[in-house]
Motif scaffolding. Structure first.
Motif, mmCIF file in Angstrom:
data_model
loop_
_atom_site.group_PDB
_atom_site.id
_atom_site.type_symbol
_atom_site.label_atom_id
_atom_site.label_comp_id
_atom_site.label_asym_id
_atom_site.label_seq_id
_atom_site.Cartn_x
_atom_site.Cartn_y
_atom_site.Cartn_z
ATOM 1 N N ARG A 119 0.819 -1.218 0.000
ATOM 2 C CA ARG A 119 0.000 0.000 0.000
ATOM 3 C C ARG A 119 0.854 1.270 0.000
ATOM 4 O O ARG A 119 0.578 2.215 -0.737
ATOM 5 N N ASN A 120 1.902 1.281 0.814
ATOM 6 C CA ASN A 120 2.704 2.498 0.954
ATOM 7 C C ASN A 120 3.766 2.635 -0.135
ATOM 8 O O ASN A 120 3.980 3.731 -0.658
ATOM 9 N N PRO A 122 4.422 0.410 -3.269
ATOM 10 C CA PRO A 122 4.203 -0.763 -4.133
ATOM 11 C C PRO A 122 5.372 -1.053 -5.060
ATOM 12 O O PRO A 122 5.697 -2.209 -5.318
#
Length: 221
Positions: A119-120, A122
């Motif tokens: 999420r942070n 990729p």
């Protein structure tokens, strides 16, 4: 008739209730809670020093964004360390010898790190699946291998902790049984075996602490 050596790893029950439930809750009762006083006693001071040193050592290779995991990783380390050491006492049950419990701890933490990484960051997370400078013909093969190794990681975490503790407990039981059997017939050999058992117990105390640290360290990395 010789009993099964693996009976000691079965979850005991009392009045129909599995004793693994109080075994999991007991470590949190034994650790003293810090008070609001300006000066704490020696036990609380030693506990605070240990947790501070461990957290500092654990978060040393991690960037600032990962420091928010300090509380949960330190709590996991305390939990595993307490259960491993309490399991070395006579007539006790070690929950961390159960693969199901270790996998239940390893899989959610591993999945959380993977999901947060995807999420942070990729691009960086997916970049770990392909080392830099890989020849073009090897790219599909390496991606498959790195993906398999990524999914095997939680299994390796759980199996490592289970295997080390199980092997140590089996060795202690085997050597203790040999010393007890030889006590009447060969006293000198029995005393030598007892000294080996004492050294092995010290080794198992070290293994219990090291395995708890390694489990949390590999999760944090």
């Amino acid at each position: 008739m010789m009993t099964n050596l693996f009976d000691q790893f079965m979850s005991p029950t009392y009045l129909g209730m599995p004793l693994i439930v109080p075994a999991l809750g007991l470590p949190w009762i034994l650790w003293p809670s810090p008070s609001s006083r300006w000066l704490n006693n020696r036990l609380v001071t030693l506990q605070s020093w240990f947790l501070n040193r461990f957290t500092q050592q654990l978060l040393l290779p991690i960037n600032t964004g990962g420091h928010k995991w300090a509380l949960i990783l330190a709590s996991l380390m305390t939990f595993l360390l307490s259960m491993n050491l309490l399991g070395l006492l006579p007539y006790t049950f070690t929950p961390t010898t159960q693969l199901s419990l270790n996998m239940g701890l390893a899989v959610p933490f591993w999945l959380a790190t993977v999901i947060i990484g995807m999420r942070n960051q990729p691009t960086a997370a997916l970049g770990h699946l392909l080392p830099e400078g890989t020849p073009t013909p090897l790219i599909p093969v390496l991606i498959v291998i790195e993906t398999i190794s990524l999914f095997i990681r939680p299994l390796a975490l759980g199996v490592r902790l289970t295997a080390n503790l199980t092997a140590g407990h089996l060795l202690i039981q085997l050597i203790a049984t040999a010393a007890f059997t030889l006590m009447t017939s060969m006293t000198t050999v029995a005393l030598l075996t007892t000294s080996i058992l004492f050294l092995l117990t010290l080794l198992e105390i070290a293994v219990a602490m090291i395995q708890a640290y390694v489990f949390v360290l590999l999760l944090s990395l």
